[in-house]
Design a protein around this motif. Structure first.
Motif, PDB file in Angstrom:
ATOM      1  N   ILE A 122     -13.920  16.253  -8.171  1.00 57.23           N
ATOM      2  CA  ILE A 122     -15.260  16.149  -8.759  1.00 57.23           C
ATOM      3  C   ILE A 122     -16.210  15.363  -7.857  1.00 57.23           C
ATOM      4  CG2 ILE A 122     -16.585  15.382 -10.757  1.00 57.23           C
ATOM      5  CD1 ILE A 122     -14.643  17.717 -11.286  1.00 57.23           C
ATOM      6  N   CYS A 123     -15.823  14.126  -7.483  1.00 55.39           N
ATOM      7  CA  CYS A 123     -16.734  13.281  -6.690  1.00 55.39           C
ATOM      8  C   CYS A 123     -16.424  13.322  -5.194  1.00 55.39           C
ATOM      9  CB  CYS A 123     -16.701  11.837  -7.193  1.00 55.39           C
ATOM     10  SG  CYS A 123     -15.158  10.965  -6.825  1.00 55.39           S
ATOM     11  N   HIS A 124     -15.294  13.937  -4.823  1.00 53.10           N
ATOM     12  CA  HIS A 124     -14.902  14.135  -3.418  1.00 53.10           C
ATOM     13  C   HIS A 124     -14.613  12.822  -2.683  1.00 53.10           C
ATOM     14  CE1 HIS A 124     -16.018  18.257  -4.187  1.00 53.10           C
ATOM     15  NE2 HIS A 124     -17.270  17.904  -4.435  1.00 53.10           N
ATOM     16  N   SER A 125     -14.343  11.755  -3.428  1.00 56.12           N
ATOM     17  CA  SER A 125     -13.930  10.489  -2.826  1.00 56.12           C
ATOM     18  C   SER A 125     -12.416  10.360  -2.930  1.00 56.12           C
ATOM     19  CB  SER A 125     -14.598   9.310  -3.546  1.00 56.12           C
ATOM     20  OG  SER A 125     -15.997   9.361  -3.401  1.00 56.12           O
ATOM     21  N   LEU A 126     -11.864   9.471  -2.107  1.00 54.96           N
ATOM     22  CA  LEU A 126     -10.425   9.230  -2.118  1.00 54.96           C
ATOM     23  C   LEU A 126      -9.969   8.846  -3.519  1.00 54.96           C
ATOM     24  CD1 LEU A 126      -7.730   8.768  -0.590  1.00 54.96           C
ATOM     25  CD2 LEU A 126      -8.513   6.432  -0.156  1.00 54.96           C
ATOM     26  N   ALA A 127      -8.901   9.460  -3.999  1.00 57.28           N
ATOM     27  CA  ALA A 127      -8.390   9.184  -5.342  1.00 57.28           C
ATOM     28  C   ALA A 127      -6.994   8.572  -5.256  1.00 57.28           C
ATOM     29  CB  ALA A 127      -8.358  10.460  -6.171  1.00 57.28           C
ATOM     30  N   ILE A 128      -6.881   7.295  -5.609  1.00 55.73           N
ATOM     31  CA  ILE A 128      -5.577   6.629  -5.670  1.00 55.73           C
ATOM     32  C   ILE A 128      -5.015   6.760  -7.081  1.00 55.73           C
ATOM     33  CG2 ILE A 128      -4.332   4.462  -5.329  1.00 55.73           C
ATOM     34  CD1 ILE A 128      -5.508   5.632  -2.773  1.00 55.73           C
ATOM     35  N   GLN A 129      -5.816   6.368  -8.076  1.00 64.72           N
ATOM     36  CA  GLN A 129      -5.450   6.582  -9.478  1.00 64.72           C
ATOM     37  C   GLN A 129      -6.066   7.911  -9.906  1.00 64.72           C
ATOM     38  OE1 GLN A 129      -6.370   3.156 -12.057  1.00 64.72           O
ATOM     39  NE2 GLN A 129      -6.836   2.028 -10.193  1.00 64.72           N
ATOM     40  N   SER A 130      -5.248   8.859 -10.289  1.00 68.03           N
ATOM     41  CA  SER A 130      -5.813  10.170 -10.617  1.00 68.03           C
ATOM     42  C   SER A 130      -4.886  10.954 -11.530  1.00 68.03           C
ATOM     43  CB  SER A 130      -6.069  10.978  -9.337  1.00 68.03           C
ATOM     44  OG  SER A 130      -4.833  11.248  -8.668  1.00 68.03           O
ATOM     45  N   GLN A 131      -5.427  11.994 -12.125  1.00 68.86           N
ATOM     46  CA  GLN A 131      -4.651  13.007 -12.810  1.00 68.86           C
ATOM     47  C   GLN A 131      -4.584  14.220 -11.891  1.00 68.86           C
ATOM     48  OE1 GLN A 131      -6.574  13.722 -16.598  1.00 68.86           O
ATOM     49  NE2 GLN A 131      -5.681  11.893 -17.530  1.00 68.86           N
ATOM     50  N   VAL A 132      -3.423  14.866 -11.840  1.00 72.37           N
ATOM     51  CA  VAL A 132      -3.196  15.958 -10.891  1.00 72.37           C
ATOM     52  C   VAL A 132      -2.833  17.233 -11.639  1.00 72.37           C
ATOM     53  CG1 VAL A 132      -1.815  16.748  -8.926  1.00 72.37           C
ATOM     54  CG2 VAL A 132      -2.427  14.334  -9.127  1.00 72.37           C
ATOM     55  N   CYS A 133      -3.439  18.334 -11.232  1.00 71.09           N
ATOM     56  CA  CYS A 133      -3.124  19.636 -11.820  1.00 71.09           C
ATOM     57  C   CYS A 133      -1.699  20.032 -11.434  1.00 71.09           C
ATOM     58  CB  CYS A 133      -4.114  20.700 -11.337  1.00 71.09           C
ATOM     59  SG  CYS A 133      -3.752  22.363 -11.961  1.00 71.09           S
ATOM     60  N   GLU A 134      -0.899  20.379 -12.410  1.00 79.57           N
ATOM     61  CA  GLU A 134       0.493  20.730 -12.155  1.00 79.57           C
ATOM     62  C   GLU A 134       0.635  22.114 -11.511  1.00 79.57           C
ATOM     63  OE1 GLU A 134       2.390  20.369 -15.904  1.00 79.57           O
ATOM     64  OE2 GLU A 134       2.258  18.167 -15.968  1.00 79.57           O
TER      65      GLU A 134
ATOM     66  N   MET B 138       0.833  -1.200   0.000  1.00 79.14           N
ATOM     67  CA  MET B 138       0.000   0.000   0.000  1.00 79.14           C
ATOM     68  C   MET B 138       0.867   1.249   0.000  1.00 79.14           C
ATOM     69  SD  MET B 138      -2.987   1.204   2.661  1.00 79.14           S
ATOM     70  CE  MET B 138      -4.040  -0.181   2.273  1.00 79.14           C
ATOM     71  N   ASP B 139       1.996   1.220   0.731  1.00 82.27           N
ATOM     72  CA  ASP B 139       2.918   2.360   0.732  1.00 82.27           C
ATOM     73  C   ASP B 139       3.394   2.664  -0.692  1.00 82.27           C
ATOM     74  OD1 ASP B 139       2.743   2.543   3.475  1.00 82.27           O
ATOM     75  OD2 ASP B 139       4.615   1.470   3.868  1.00 82.27           O
ATOM     76  N   VAL B 140       3.799   1.602  -1.408  1.00 80.52           N
ATOM     77  CA  VAL B 140       4.321   1.773  -2.763  1.00 80.52           C
ATOM     78  C   VAL B 140       3.240   2.324  -3.693  1.00 80.52           C
ATOM     79  CG1 VAL B 140       5.293   0.584  -4.775  1.00 80.52           C
ATOM     80  CG2 VAL B 140       6.041  -0.043  -2.468  1.00 80.52           C
ATOM     81  N   ILE B 141       2.025   1.773  -3.572  1.00 76.54           N
ATOM     82  CA  ILE B 141       0.917   2.199  -4.439  1.00 76.54           C
ATOM     83  C   ILE B 141       0.579   3.665  -4.215  1.00 76.54           C
ATOM     84  CG2 ILE B 141      -1.570   1.923  -4.833  1.00 76.54           C
ATOM     85  CD1 ILE B 141      -1.171  -1.086  -4.394  1.00 76.54           C
ATOM     86  N   ILE B 142       0.501   4.079  -2.958  1.00 71.08           N
ATOM     87  CA  ILE B 142       0.090   5.442  -2.643  1.00 71.08           C
ATOM     88  C   ILE B 142       1.189   6.454  -2.968  1.00 71.08           C
ATOM     89  CG2 ILE B 142      -0.509   6.990  -0.720  1.00 71.08           C
ATOM     90  CD1 ILE B 142      -2.157   4.678   0.424  1.00 71.08           C
ATOM     91  N   ILE B 143       2.454   6.071  -2.756  1.00 68.27           N
ATOM     92  CA  ILE B 143       3.563   6.981  -3.054  1.00 68.27           C
ATOM     93  C   ILE B 143       3.731   7.177  -4.555  1.00 68.27           C
ATOM     94  CG2 ILE B 143       6.082   7.210  -2.939  1.00 68.27           C
ATOM     95  CD1 ILE B 143       5.931   5.891  -0.172  1.00 68.27           C
ATOM     96  N   SER B 144       3.381   6.148  -5.335  1.00 69.88           N
ATOM     97  CA  SER B 144       3.572   6.228  -6.784  1.00 69.88           C
ATOM     98  C   SER B 144       2.661   7.282  -7.394  1.00 69.88           C
ATOM     99  CB  SER B 144       3.277   4.871  -7.434  1.00 69.88           C
ATOM    100  OG  SER B 144       1.892   4.609  -7.412  1.00 69.88           O
ATOM    101  N   GLU B 145       3.093   7.857  -8.507  1.00 73.29           N
ATOM    102  CA  GLU B 145       2.288   8.867  -9.192  1.00 73.29           C
ATOM    103  C   GLU B 145       1.086   8.256  -9.894  1.00 73.29           C
ATOM    104  OE1 GLU B 145       4.640  11.173 -11.829  1.00 73.29           O
ATOM    105  OE2 GLU B 145       5.924  12.023 -10.260  1.00 73.29           O
TER     106      GLU B 145
END
Length: 254
Positions: free
Chosen positions: A179-191, A107-114
């Motif tokens: 948008i949906c206000h739920s936890l986002a693990i896989q996401s696109q992030v505004c730079e 889980m650490d690896v997944i969450i730290i990854s972009e």
């Protein structure tokens, strides 16, 4: 709607318990069937109200039926989750102590990854770093179940059940979807401003825009916009490599 628990509510709960997690359209069909069988008031757009009645009666047991979204395709899911973290619930796990430690490190690896994914190689290398009891590579492969080269992420049910834990323990690393206000693990992030959006949410939000701009700071959105080709909001795969949910977070195959 009255808060009295009926046989229709009980049947719905029993079926959901047997499945663990249920896609939204299946849950809506089950809602209708339970109401018709037990002659309970039914309205096709009142599933959430129907579930709220069940949740009121589940409160003393620290359980809840939660509504969540698949980060893969944007579909709605319902799952029965455990809200209590006690020594009893920890002991109820099907996994050994070192398997659980491997899950936490994964889980650490997944969450730290972009990207919100961990490679099979990264997960196998974690087996040498366990403090509880070292795990051989072959044992780690067995835990991952039929491991092949690929990438792993968190199952929808895992995110639904562990959202508060993840937000508390990784508060500087995770974000909620703008948008949906739920936890986002896989996401696109505004730079520019750092807000994030699930891929399905980004696909829906930018669908009608010729030039996408961040909904928060209005800067140009530089990411490739996911396409939505199906009415059920299922998105096509955006990566050529095979990606799978880690079995730690899904149902365990026997």
């Amino acid at each position: 709607m009255a808060t009295q628990m009926t046989d229709g509510h009980r049947r719905f709960l029993q079926v959901l318990m047997s499945h663990g997690i249920m896609e939204g359209s299946v849950a809506r069909t089950l809602h209708r069937d339970c109401c018709e069988i037990h002659k309970v008031y039914y309205a096709h757009d009142k599933l959430d109200d129907f579930i709220n009645v069940v949740n009121i009666h589940l409160q003393p047991f620290f359980m809840q039926i939660r509504k969540g979204m698949s980060e893969d395709d944007g579909r709605t899911y319902y799952a029965l989750v455990n809200l209590a973290e006690t020594e009893i619930t920890k002991m109820a796990s099907d996994y050994t102590e070192n398997e659980l430690e491997l899950f936490r490190k994964t889980m650490d690896v997944i969450i730290i990854s972009e990207s919100g994914f961990a490679s099979s190689t990264d997960i196998l290398n974690l087996a040498d770093q366990l403090k509880t009891k070292k795990m051989k590579k072959k044992e780690a492969e067995q835990v991952l179940q039929n491991l092949r080269d690929g990438e792993y992420t968190l199952h929808t049910r895992c995110i639904m059940e562990m959202e508060q834990y993840i937000l508390s323990n990784y508060q500087d690393l995770v974000r909620k979807c703008n948008i949906c206000h739920s936890l986002a693990i896989q996401s696109q992030v505004c730079e520019t401003c750092g807000i994030g959006m699930h891929l399905p949410c980004a696909g829906k939000y930018f669908k009608a825009q010729t030039e996408p701009h961040c909904p928060h700071c209005n800067e140009f959105w530089p990411h490739e916009i996911p396409e939505i080709n199906r009415p059920d909001s299922q998105l096509p795969s955006s990566a050529p490599r095979e990606r799978r949910r880690t079995p730690f977070s899904g149902t365990r195959r026997r």
